[in-house]
Design a protein around this motif. Structure first.
Motif, short mmCIF file in Angstrom:
data_model
loop_
_atom_site.label_atom_id
_atom_site.label_comp_id
_atom_site.label_asym_id
_atom_site.label_seq_id
_atom_site.Cartn_x
_atom_site.Cartn_y
_atom_site.Cartn_z
N SER A 58 0.86 -1.17 0.00
CA SER A 58 0.00 0.00 0.00
C SER A 58 0.90 1.23 0.00
N LEU A 59 0.41 2.34 -0.52
CA LEU A 59 1.28 3.51 -0.68
C LEU A 59 1.85 3.97 0.65
N GLY A 60 1.01 4.04 1.68
CA GLY A 60 1.49 4.50 2.99
C GLY A 60 2.55 3.59 3.57
N ASN A 61 2.30 2.29 3.57
CA ASN A 61 3.26 1.34 4.15
C ASN A 61 4.53 1.25 3.31
N LEU A 62 4.39 1.35 2.00
CA LEU A 62 5.55 1.31 1.11
C LEU A 62 6.45 2.52 1.36
N CYS A 63 5.84 3.69 1.49
CA CYS A 63 6.63 4.91 1.76
C CYS A 63 7.37 4.81 3.08
N THR A 64 6.70 4.24 4.09
CA THR A 64 7.35 4.05 5.40
C THR A 64 8.52 3.08 5.28
N SER A 65 8.33 1.99 4.53
CA SER A 65 9.35 0.94 4.42
C SER A 65 10.62 1.44 3.75
N ILE A 66 10.48 2.28 2.72
CA ILE A 66 11.67 2.69 1.96
C ILE A 66 11.97 4.19 2.13
N ASN A 67 11.39 4.75 3.20
CA ASN A 67 11.74 6.12 3.61
C ASN A 67 11.42 7.16 2.55
N ILE A 68 10.17 7.17 2.09
CA ILE A 68 9.69 8.20 1.16
C ILE A 68 8.80 9.16 1.95
N PRO A 69 9.05 10.45 1.92
CA PRO A 69 8.17 11.39 2.61
C PRO A 69 6.78 11.38 1.99
N HIS A 70 5.78 11.33 2.85
CA HIS A 70 4.39 11.23 2.36
C HIS A 70 3.53 12.19 3.17
N TYR A 71 3.33 13.37 2.65
CA TYR A 71 2.54 14.39 3.33
C TYR A 71 1.13 14.43 2.73
N ASP A 72 0.20 14.97 3.51
CA ASP A 72 -1.18 15.13 3.03
C ASP A 72 -1.73 13.83 2.44
N ARG A 73 -1.68 12.79 3.25
CA ARG A 73 -2.20 11.50 2.78
C ARG A 73 -3.69 11.61 2.48
N HIS A 74 -4.10 10.87 1.46
CA HIS A 74 -5.49 10.84 0.99
C HIS A 74 -5.94 12.18 0.42
N ARG A 75 -4.98 13.00 0.04
CA ARG A 75 -5.25 14.15 -0.81
C ARG A 75 -4.50 13.93 -2.11
N ALA A 76 -5.07 14.38 -3.23
CA ALA A 76 -4.53 14.04 -4.54
C ALA A 76 -3.08 14.46 -4.71
N GLU A 77 -2.76 15.71 -4.32
CA GLU A 77 -1.39 16.19 -4.55
C GLU A 77 -0.39 15.47 -3.65
N GLY A 78 -0.74 15.27 -2.38
CA GLY A 78 0.17 14.57 -1.48
C GLY A 78 0.46 13.15 -1.92
N ASP A 79 -0.60 12.43 -2.33
CA ASP A 79 -0.40 11.04 -2.79
C ASP A 79 0.34 10.99 -4.12
N THR A 80 0.09 11.97 -5.00
CA THR A 80 0.80 11.99 -6.29
C THR A 80 2.28 12.27 -6.08
N GLU A 81 2.62 13.21 -5.20
CA GLU A 81 4.03 13.53 -4.94
C GLU A 81 4.76 12.31 -4.39
N ALA A 82 4.12 11.56 -3.49
CA ALA A 82 4.75 10.35 -2.95
C ALA A 82 4.92 9.30 -4.05
N THR A 83 3.92 9.18 -4.94
CA THR A 83 4.01 8.22 -6.03
C THR A 83 5.11 8.61 -7.02
N VAL A 84 5.30 9.90 -7.22
CA VAL A 84 6.38 10.38 -8.09
C VAL A 84 7.74 9.93 -7.55
N ILE A 85 7.96 10.12 -6.25
CA ILE A 85 9.25 9.72 -5.66
C ILE A 85 9.42 8.21 -5.76
N LEU A 86 8.33 7.46 -5.50
CA LEU A 86 8.39 6.00 -5.64
C LEU A 86 8.74 5.62 -7.07
#
Length: 475
Positions: free
Chosen positions: A132-160
């Protein structure tokens, strides 16, 4: 491929799966050579109320979107922005189908190649507990702000996605994912493509299972792999939810369609899978009886509640009963009027059956007509006899059999064609006894009434034995 542009997209919605789901917020970030070259973010007026549970999850409420543009006002801009881009999302099946549905309502056919960061990260970053995006970001140390908002989730997906590009500098894995056969683009995010190829093109039952192996859905098929793929392509909200929770699919071969139907019914009653429709208790059956009318003609009739001296067969829907009566009427040259197919008429004029014995017009003596009825009853009695229905096995060296005890399903088995039987009870060595049920009874009745060329071997059960001992020969 290194010149490709990627549109990393996330949407927030009103909830409810993919069909009829409306976007409340969208964010698109365009990458080329791994770097951001454009961005678009907007709230979207969904044209309906946002459920409270969605408001609590995303923080987006009706007041925030009341002055926001509707999707059709943004459609041209989004279409132009993503043109010639590969659509990338975390669990792309959801975002892509919701966006495509909005475009369809706006009168635009939206088609893009798509790439899923769930499947991509599983390939390039294997062994994680959760993708899942949240757990994946935690596992590989990706900053994930504003979860469940489009821009926050997109920015985290970009880094991933950028991490995945670093792990795949020659785009070998990405090329493989994009150039795979189209059917793989329909696979659930947690399901391995290699496991799909192991599903057979044979008859049997199959199990969609969750991450702990619990059955979520049980189905039957003549071709298991083909049927499973058809589930992947369905777009209903319920099917989407099932696929999101599916982690593995396994199967049980049956050899024949009839046994697959019986096993499916039995296993659903045993496991009560979440995504199977509940099997309701069947209503009181229609019973087939016969009596002699005032002219001395033996006449068939259906009844539900009356007590009759004789009852030859029972059916769980009137449609099944009528279909069977039409069959014996044509097969034994009987009158529709005297088969319970017409009422209130002096002579037969059935819409479907154009042959008539003439008994209704007095052209045939009662004794002659009743002799035909007697042959029809002999035929009906075969449905109540104990027998083996012999059908194809799970391979070419095997046959399957279904044991009917007095016409009701009582077990099944598989027999290798090289086996020799010296004693009648040898059949019991291969029998898997089963409890009969209204569902199984109905399945067998319908199958026997509609299928031709079934091998039926009569059985004689010894009265002195406490075990199921039969006399039959496979030939």
């Amino acid at each position: 491929m290194k010149d490709a542009k990627f549109a990393i997209i996330d949407v927030e919605t009103t909830g409810g799966g993919i069909k009829g789901n409306k976007i409340t917020e969208i964010c698109i970030i365009i990458l080329k050579d791994g770097k951001e070259i454009d961005r678009f973010t907007s709230l979207v007026n969904p044209g309906r109320d946002i459920p409270l549970y969605i408001e609590k999850l995303t923080g987006i409420n009706d007041r925030m979107v009341e002055d926001a543009p509707y999707f059709n006002e943004l459609a041209d801009r989004i279409n132009t922005l993503t043109e010639n881009c590969i659509f990338v999302a975390h669990n792309v099946g959801f975002d892509y189908n919701v966006v495509r549905g909005e475009f369809s309502e706006a009168g635009i056919d939206f088609n893009r190649k798509r790439l899923c960061t769930v499947r991509l990260s599983k390939k390039l970053i294997p062994g994680l507990f959760s993708y899942s995006l949240g757990n994946l970001c935690t596992s590989i140390n990706i900053p994930h702000y504003d979860r469940h908002r489009a821009e926050g989730d997109t920015e985290a997906t970009v880094i991933l996605f950028q991490r995945c590009l670093d792990l795949d500098p020659e785009y070998e894995v990405i090329d493989e994912f994009l150039n795979r056969k189209s059917k793989e683009s329909y696979f659930p995010p947690h399901f391995k493509a290699s496991d799909f190829e192991e599903l057979p093109h044979k008859a049997g039952v199959y199990f969609f299972r969750d991450k702990i192996g619990k059955p979520l859905y049980i189905g039957k098929a003549i071709d298991i792999q083909k049927r499973v793929l058809s589930h992947f392509k369905e777009k209903s909200n319920r099917k989407y939810e099932l696929l999101q929770n599916t982690h593995s699919i396994d199967y049980e071969l049956t050899g024949s369609e009839l046994l697959a139907l019986l096993r499916e019914a039995e296993l659903i009653l045993k496991h009560y899978p979440k995504y199977n429709k509940a099997q309701k208790n069947p209503t009181k059956p229609y019973k087939l009886t016969s009596y002699h009318n005032k002219q001395g003609i033996e006449q068939f009739a259906l009844h539900k509640n009356k007590i009759a001296p004789v009852s030859w067969m029972q059916f769980y829907t009137r449609e099944e009963a009528i279909q069977f009566l039409e069959h014996i009427c044509e097969e034994f040259d009987l009158c529709p009027k005297y088969c319970g197919l017409q009422q209130g008429v002096t002579e037969c004029n059935h819409y479907k059956i154009h042959t008539c014995s003439g008994a209704c017009r007095g052209d045939l003596k009662a004794e002659t007509y009743n002799a035909r009825v007697s042959k029809a009853l002999d035929y009906i009695h075969t449905y109540e006899q104990s027998c083996l229905l012999v059908e194809k096995g799970r391979n070419t060296q095997e046959k399957s059999f279904i044991y009917l005890k007095q016409g009701r399903f009582a077990g099944y088995g598989f027999i290798d064609e090289t086996e020799e039987f010296n004693q009648p009870e040898d059949f019991t060595n291969f029998l898997n006894p089963q409890k009969s049920s209204a569902y199984a009874d109905r399945i067998v009745r319908r199958y026997l009434a509609t299928q031709k060329g079934i091998t039926r071997l009569p059985l004689k059960q010894t009265e002195t034995s406490n075990q199921n001992i039969f006399e039959a020969w496979l030939s």
